[in-house]
Design an enzyme around this catalytic site. Structure first.
Site, PDB file in Angstrom:
ATOM      1  N   GLU A 241      -8.166  -7.858 -18.657  1.00 38.44           N
ATOM      2  CA  GLU A 241      -8.228  -9.327 -18.609  1.00 38.44           C
ATOM      3  C   GLU A 241      -8.930  -9.889 -19.837  1.00 38.44           C
ATOM      4  OE1 GLU A 241      -9.058 -11.147 -14.899  1.00 38.44           O
ATOM      5  OE2 GLU A 241      -7.334 -10.136 -14.011  1.00 38.44           O
TER       6      GLU A 241
ATOM      7  N   CYS B  74       0.002  -6.189  -5.080  1.00 38.68           N
ATOM      8  CA  CYS B  74      -1.378  -5.811  -5.373  1.00 38.68           C
ATOM      9  C   CYS B  74      -1.617  -4.494  -4.654  1.00 38.68           C
ATOM     10  CB  CYS B  74      -2.304  -6.894  -4.836  1.00 38.68           C
ATOM     11  SG  CYS B  74      -4.044  -6.420  -4.756  1.00 38.68           S
ATOM     12  N   ASN B  75      -2.101  -3.510  -5.384  1.00 36.51           N
ATOM     13  CA  ASN B  75      -2.294  -2.199  -4.772  1.00 36.51           C
ATOM     14  C   ASN B  75      -3.362  -2.210  -3.690  1.00 36.51           C
ATOM     15  OD1 ASN B  75      -0.796   0.243  -6.284  1.00 36.51           O
ATOM     16  ND2 ASN B  75      -1.139  -1.431  -7.703  1.00 36.51           N
TER      17      ASN B  75
ATOM     18  N   CYS C  91      -2.512   0.300  -9.957  1.00 37.36           N
ATOM     19  CA  CYS C  91      -3.077  -1.055 -10.041  1.00 37.36           C
ATOM     20  C   CYS C  91      -2.139  -1.833 -10.953  1.00 37.36           C
ATOM     21  CB  CYS C  91      -4.485  -1.008 -10.621  1.00 37.36           C
ATOM     22  SG  CYS C  91      -5.170  -2.644 -10.959  1.00 37.36           S
TER      23      CYS C  91
ATOM     24  N   ASP D 241      -0.915 -11.544  -5.297  1.00 43.23           N
ATOM     25  CA  ASP D 241      -1.866 -10.590  -5.869  1.00 43.23           C
ATOM     26  C   ASP D 241      -3.229 -11.278  -5.936  1.00 43.23           C
ATOM     27  OD1 ASP D 241      -2.854  -8.305  -7.364  1.00 43.23           O
ATOM     28  OD2 ASP D 241      -2.749  -9.548  -9.159  1.00 43.23           O
ATOM     29  N   SER D 242      -4.260 -10.516  -6.215  1.00 43.51           N
ATOM     30  CA  SER D 242      -5.599 -11.103  -6.360  1.00 43.51           C
ATOM     31  C   SER D 242      -5.668 -12.022  -7.583  1.00 43.51           C
ATOM     32  CB  SER D 242      -6.635 -10.001  -6.496  1.00 43.51           C
ATOM     33  OG  SER D 242      -6.339  -9.195  -7.611  1.00 43.51           O
TER      34      SER D 242
ATOM     35  N   HIS E  39      -2.555  -4.066 -12.971  1.00 50.28           N
ATOM     36  CA  HIS E  39      -3.048  -4.371 -14.312  1.00 50.28           C
ATOM     37  C   HIS E  39      -2.736  -3.259 -15.310  1.00 50.28           C
ATOM     38  CE1 HIS E  39      -5.530  -7.568 -12.609  1.00 50.28           C
ATOM     39  NE2 HIS E  39      -5.826  -7.934 -13.822  1.00 50.28           N
TER      40      HIS E  39
END
Lengths: 270, 270
Positions: free
Chosen positions: B153, B74-75, B185, B11-12, B187
């Protein structure tokens, strides 16, 4: 002596265009070459090590393109990478933190200074150190504002959410009764009106761009690097990703259209 | 046939840990190797080209470390890079978009589906294309949510600003009377309670992680790649920047402490 080479400026993305705008206004004869690291933006949440590496790569690229000076038009990169850049390269290198600190000091000789910026800039303590080098008995309070950069880039400045976000970050600083507020990130000048409204009339806002452009002008003069009369004026723009998007978002920062942005694969410039 | 190699996930940054968490829950015998591209995070605002390049570099690294399958957790990377990755590498590659689309379809056979995600994921139309491949007469409405990733985050989930941000993004979707909302996403599962509260009880929330882990399990079984009984269980973690910060923020995503994260200079893995 004069020097017709452009001034090189760089930032993690579009933010540094607020510095370029002021350089172009104060020094209209100077050509410029701007690099925005849009493939790796933002810098504000990343480590000193990685920001130093990115900054060295970009400086290599700028020098390969031939510039007479490098302006680190990014607060996080100025906070983290200035010593490494100055140790490594011979051209004069100007950051935005020292001029911003100078400007804050002039505005607030006896006062309490608030600084808003990215996590990296605030955690680095770069502003409070720079201010204390100039005058040791001032009180400096930092506040990291993670959501402001994406808010500005999204362009949602007049929505209720923008006010909510600004209040969230400024409330703790206002509780410290600061009388000067340093906009320690090149994105923040676009939110100046809202920041001023929330901070109130008793707080003076400091935007580093103006003072940085003045520092650039002084150094060019001192080092006899000013552009010769009649030299052609060039404005070149490079990014590491998505030139069209940079042109679109960037014009709000530069205050005018951005022509012919080129993409560069920056991670090969080590 | 069995295979004791780990599953590689990337993922990023920390977001994909919500997928890892579900893989670990559903497939407790499978070892995993996770890579978070924290030097270049976020992916959501960057171009297809640059996301494909980053994804290829990471896949090279994962294969060098030896993995039996790659999960693009990761989308944005799933939306942009899945075809290039599948064309280039022989191992099975699973993204999060197709499982999410399948799950949305099961939840909403006759309904109207909302998708929230990064700019990249929404502009790519990856979800609406994946849903329409399964069933062509559904209505799919996308909404890019630039501020949610930094909000999550930052950890400001219970502040008034979080509610303001979520309302801002969901109001246009609610006006379309969607009855299913895809959290597009990795997150967003951390904001699930707030999203559910703003969306209301008539809207079903779809989190791709669960369905992705199921797809991983099916493929391992079909391809006879399941871990052998009694193989040692390994959980390895790599990032491109700031391991300590990844450990700190990541544990909220993984739901447990993250041990021994190592840093890798990923841009050299081309």
């Amino acid at each position: 002596m004069t020097n017709a080479l452009p001034i090189g400026l760089f930032d993690s993305g579009v933010g540094g265009l607020t510095v370029l705008r002021e350089v172009a206004r104060q020094l209209p004869k100077e050509s410029t070459l701007y690099f925005g690291d849009t493939a790796r933006v933002p810098y504000g949440s990343k480590s000193r090590d990685v920001i130093c590496r990115f900054s060295l790569e970009i400086a290599q690229f700028l020098l390969h393109e031939k510039v007479k000076m490098i302006v680190v038009a990014c607060n996080t990169a100025s906070a983290f990478a200035l010593p490494s850049l100055r140790a490594r390269f011979d051209v004069p290198i100007v950051g935005v933190v020292e001029p911003g600190a100078q400007s804050a000091l002039s505005a607030s000789r006896t006062g309490r200074i608030g600084v808003i910026g990215t996590e990296g800039t605030i955690e680095s303590q770069a502003y409070s150190e720079a201010i204390h080098r100039l005058k040791s008995n001032l009180q400096v309070f930092g506040q990291a504002c993670r959501l402001i950069v994406p808010l500005v880039e999204e362009g949602s400045l007049d929505k209720p959410v923008a006010l909510e976000i600004v209040k969230e970050y400024l409330t703790p600083l206002m509780a410290k009764t600061v009388n000067t507020l340093v906009l320690g990130c090149t994105h923040y000048p676009l939110l100046k009106n809202l920041l001023a409204r929330v901070a109130g009339p008793q707080v003076r806002l400091i935007d580093s761009a103006e003072e940085t452009a003045r520092a650039v002008g002084r150094q060019l003069k001192d080092l006899q690097l000013e552009a010769p009369v009649g030299a052609p004026l060039l404005r070149r723009f490079f990014v590491s990703d998505a030139p069209e998007k940079f042109e679109k978002i960037g014009q709000r920062f530069l205050g005018q259209a951005i022509p012919g942005v080129q993409r560069v694969d920056i991670s090969t410039w080590i």
